[in-house]
Scaffold this motif. Structure first.
Motif, PDB file in Angstrom:
ATOM      1  N   LYS A 140       0.839  -1.206   0.000  1.00 53.80           N
ATOM      2  CA  LYS A 140       0.000   0.000   0.000  1.00 53.80           C
ATOM      3  C   LYS A 140       0.868   1.248   0.000  1.00 53.80           C
ATOM      4  O   LYS A 140       0.557   2.235  -0.682  1.00 53.80           O
ATOM      5  CB  LYS A 140      -0.918  -0.012   1.224  1.00 53.80           C
ATOM      6  CG  LYS A 140      -1.919   1.128   1.244  1.00 53.80           C
ATOM      7  CD  LYS A 140      -2.856   1.024   2.440  1.00 53.80           C
ATOM      8  CE  LYS A 140      -3.864   2.173   2.432  1.00 53.80           C
ATOM      9  NZ  LYS A 140      -4.790   2.092   3.601  1.00 53.80           N
ATOM     10  N   ALA A 141       1.985   1.213   0.757  1.00 48.18           N
ATOM     11  CA  ALA A 141       2.899   2.366   0.793  1.00 48.18           C
ATOM     12  C   ALA A 141       3.527   2.627  -0.570  1.00 48.18           C
ATOM     13  O   ALA A 141       3.913   3.755  -0.879  1.00 48.18           O
ATOM     14  CB  ALA A 141       3.980   2.127   1.845  1.00 48.18           C
ATOM     15  N   GLN A 142       3.620   1.569  -1.404  1.00 50.56           N
ATOM     16  CA  GLN A 142       4.198   1.704  -2.743  1.00 50.56           C
ATOM     17  C   GLN A 142       3.131   1.984  -3.804  1.00 50.56           C
ATOM     18  O   GLN A 142       3.417   1.983  -4.996  1.00 50.56           O
ATOM     19  CB  GLN A 142       4.964   0.436  -3.109  1.00 50.56           C
ATOM     20  CG  GLN A 142       6.158   0.170  -2.212  1.00 50.56           C
ATOM     21  CD  GLN A 142       6.861  -1.118  -2.570  1.00 50.56           C
ATOM     22  OE1 GLN A 142       6.563  -1.743  -3.581  1.00 50.56           O
ATOM     23  NE2 GLN A 142       7.804  -1.523  -1.738  1.00 50.56           N
ATOM     24  N   GLY A 143       1.887   2.172  -3.347  1.00 49.80           N
ATOM     25  CA  GLY A 143       0.823   2.508  -4.276  1.00 49.80           C
ATOM     26  C   GLY A 143       0.141   1.312  -4.923  1.00 49.80           C
ATOM     27  O   GLY A 143      -0.608   1.472  -5.884  1.00 49.80           O
ATOM     28  N   GLN A 144       0.410   0.106  -4.398  1.00 44.96           N
ATOM     29  CA  GLN A 144      -0.233  -1.100  -4.943  1.00 44.96           C
ATOM     30  C   GLN A 144      -1.379  -1.510  -4.025  1.00 44.96           C
ATOM     31  O   GLN A 144      -1.158  -1.828  -2.861  1.00 44.96           O
ATOM     32  CB  GLN A 144       0.778  -2.250  -5.033  1.00 44.96           C
ATOM     33  CG  GLN A 144       1.975  -1.938  -5.900  1.00 44.96           C
ATOM     34  CD  GLN A 144       2.934  -3.106  -5.940  1.00 44.96           C
ATOM     35  OE1 GLN A 144       2.526  -4.249  -6.125  1.00 44.96           O
ATOM     36  NE2 GLN A 144       4.225  -2.823  -5.761  1.00 44.96           N
ATOM     37  N   ALA A 145      -2.572  -1.484  -4.546  1.00 48.90           N
ATOM     38  CA  ALA A 145      -3.747  -1.826  -3.740  1.00 48.90           C
ATOM     39  C   ALA A 145      -3.994  -3.324  -3.787  1.00 48.90           C
ATOM     40  O   ALA A 145      -4.324  -3.877  -4.831  1.00 48.90           O
ATOM     41  CB  ALA A 145      -4.971  -1.072  -4.252  1.00 48.90           C
ATOM     42  N   VAL A 146      -3.816  -3.979  -2.651  1.00 51.61           N
ATOM     43  CA  VAL A 146      -4.089  -5.418  -2.536  1.00 51.61           C
ATOM     44  C   VAL A 146      -5.031  -5.614  -1.353  1.00 51.61           C
ATOM     45  O   VAL A 146      -4.713  -5.224  -0.224  1.00 51.61           O
ATOM     46  CB  VAL A 146      -2.795  -6.226  -2.303  1.00 51.61           C
ATOM     47  CG1 VAL A 146      -3.123  -7.710  -2.195  1.00 51.61           C
ATOM     48  CG2 VAL A 146      -1.810  -5.989  -3.438  1.00 51.61           C
TER      49      VAL A 146
END
Length: 575
Positions: free
Chosen positions: A245-251
């Protein structure tokens, strides 16, 4: 050493080895299907290889040289060899990896739960590690190795000597193929035949796979977990979600498969194998929304119609969910209870569970049992916790004694798995060593300490013991220990004794009688040809007599009740 010899005229094979404790690996069968979908051949080896303290200490081996030779011969010519490893299987996987490396010059990659929580430790043995989920990685790695291209930048792949990488998780579950259950001789099963001797079975027809599956098919409608229990490696995934999430990847923490794809898998499995039931193998199936469960249950009832077993957290159950699942064929539940102590719940990260809510949910489940819709419910408890006080253990005993009968209990010894908060605490307090000699690497969760409370919990599911008797049995008194062990020996040696109490065994027999099932003695009669000693024959005869007595008394009581009804009253069951 056997050298690599990979032909370039066709796509070569990839060898996948699942080192498991119980069943065939769902993840490895899925990865094999993805590789086949991309045009690769696969060789899949399921290894059931539990280690021991002696193996962990280097004083014994799991497999002999003949097994290592045969596995190496099967894997020869592979593009790479992939291992799926859980922490408890670490030593068996380490031995197999060392054996292969001494015989073959082929890259080895480790994946699975242990590779996610301890990738640096895995890299001491493997050439590379899959950090996260491997659906995209396995095909990309095969392509690049075959084309002799650089592969160190593949997402989720940590190569020995390189810097750590960010874990990779599969976000889209809709395109995944059916798992590979090939019966063409490309799958093998390594299992203990007698004592410590292992054999290799080649699966060449569906009957061999039927034997391997044991009539049970595990499937996962969801992936991930909504909770962050401090004893579970799912806690590590919560950290991964935060990193991504901190890297902009929504999982999403809970990823849900397309229900129609799930049903297509189950239809395929039902048509292919001789199955007696389906079992969900995920953590949060009952945590799905009510409408999602209703739809999946309706499709299951329409297309499958076999008994279904599931599990999860009690607090996620509702009457609407249970009604839908029971209509679809739900017969068994395995629910996490863990502890009866409020303080220990906080330690486990389960402070959202409240005792009164747990008991309300247990009463809800019991209502469905009394209606004959659910045959068995099992509550899981964690014991052997070094931070539990005597009062905490008594709170657990009190909670279990308050549960409506019948029920079963599954006891699990608290294990400090790497990557969990409790592991870090145990390490800081010097309760564990922090290496592969720790119990998490070789000790079974079912290996319990012979404490008074553990022995009493094993009794309470079978016998309706009063609170006063429970407290006395759980004491340290020498005479209480004698009584506990005598009772355990009786009810384990002749479980039919519990038919005359409100026990799980009695409930199953009652449901069978109400449904008109005739062959109630089948399982017991199968044991007779294997009995040799006079004492064993006498015990078998006693058990059969007890079962016959209970069945006759049940039918007589039902007949008397039916005779007392008015002539125009509805009658059910057998007279």
């Amino acid at each position: 050493m056997i050298a690599r010899d990979i032909p370039m005229t066709r796509k070569p094979k990839v060898t996948l080895i699942a080192v498991e404790e119980y069943s065939t690996s769902m993840s490895v069968r899925l990865l094999s299907a993805l590789l086949k979908q991309a045009g690769y051949e696969t060789l899949v080896i399921f290894v059931r290889g539990m280690a021991s303290r002696a193996v962990a200490m280097g004083q014994a081996r799991v497999f002999d040289d003949a097994i290592h030779d045969e596995i190496a011969a099967l894997a020869a010519g592979s593009l790479y060899i992939g291992f799926s490893v859980r922490t408890r299987m670490y030593h068996a996987a380490r031995e197999l990896t060392t054996g292969i490396r001494s015989r073959l010059d082929i890259p080895i990659i480790w994946g699975g739960a242990h590779a996610i929580v301890r990738p640096d430790e895995c890299l001491e043995l493997a050439d590379m590690v899959c950090v996260g989920e491997g659906e995209a990685l396995v095909v990309e790695l095969a392509d690049r190795l075959r084309e002799q291209r650089a592969y160190r930048d593949i997402p989720g792949l940590w190569v020995r000597g390189e810097s750590p990488v960010t874990p990779w998780l599969q976000t889209d579950l809709s395109h995944l193929p059916l798992p590979d259950c090939a019966c063409d001789g490309s799958h093998y099963f390594v299992y203990p035949r007698s004592g410590r001797a292992y054999e290799i079975l080649r699966i060449e027809d569906s009957r061999a796979y039927d034997w391997l599956l044991g009539g049970e098919y595990y499937f996962a409608p969801t992936r991930g977990c909504l909770y962050k229990c401090t004893y579970c490696t799912s806690n590590k995934y919560a950290q991964i979600y935060k990193e991504l999430k901190a890297q902009g990847q929504a999982v999403r923490r809970l990823r849900v498969r397309d229900p129609d794809a799930v049903i297509r898998e189950l239809i395929w499995a039902k048509d292919r194998f001789s199955l007696s039931c389906f079992i969900t193998a995920d953590d949060c199936f009952v945590g799905l929304k009510t409408d999602e469960i209703r739809y999946l249950a309706a499709q299951y009832k329409k297309h499958i119609g076999l008994p279904l077993m599931t599990g999860g957290n009690l607090v996620n159950l509702t009457e609407e969910k249970l009604q839908a699942l029971c209509d679809a064929g739900l017969t068994g539940l395995v629910m996490g209870l863990q502890t009866g102590s409020e303080g220990i719940r906080e330690l486990y990260g389960r402070e959202w569970e409240k005792e009164e809510k747990l008991l309300d949910q247990a009463r809800l489940v019991n209502r469905f049992m009394q209606q004959g819709k659910i045959r068995r419910v099992t509550y899981q408890l964690i014991v052997d916790n070094p931070w539990e006080s005597h009062r905490d253990r008594m709170d657990t005993l009190r909670l279990v004694a308050s549960l409506p009968r019948p029920f079963s209990i599954s006891l699990h010894s608290l294990t400090f798995f790497p990557g969990t908060p409790l592991y870090e605490r145990a390490l800081s307090e010097k309760l564990i060593r922090g290496d592969a000699l720790d119990g998490a690497y070789w000790r079974s969760l079912k290996h319990l300490n012979p404490t008074p409370v553990n022995e009493t919990l094993s009794l309470i599911k079978l016998l309706p013991l009063s609170p006063t008797l429970l407290w006395w049995l759980a004491s340290e008194r020498p005479f209480a220990a004698v009584i506990r062990r005598v009772l355990l020996r009786l009810v384990i040696g002749a479980p039919e004794l519990t038919l005359f109490f409100k026990s799980p065994r009695r409930h199953e027999i009652d449901v069978s009688l109400r449904s008109g099932e005739q062959d109630l003695f089948r399982a017991l009669d199968r044991e007779r040809p294997r009995i040799s000693s006079t004492r064993a024959r006498a015990k078998w005869a006693l058990r059969r007599f007890l079962l016959w007595t209970y069945v006759q008394s049940h039918r007589a009581l039902h007949w008397r009740r039916a005779r007392s009804l008015p002539c125009d009253a509805p009658r059910s069951g057998r007279g």
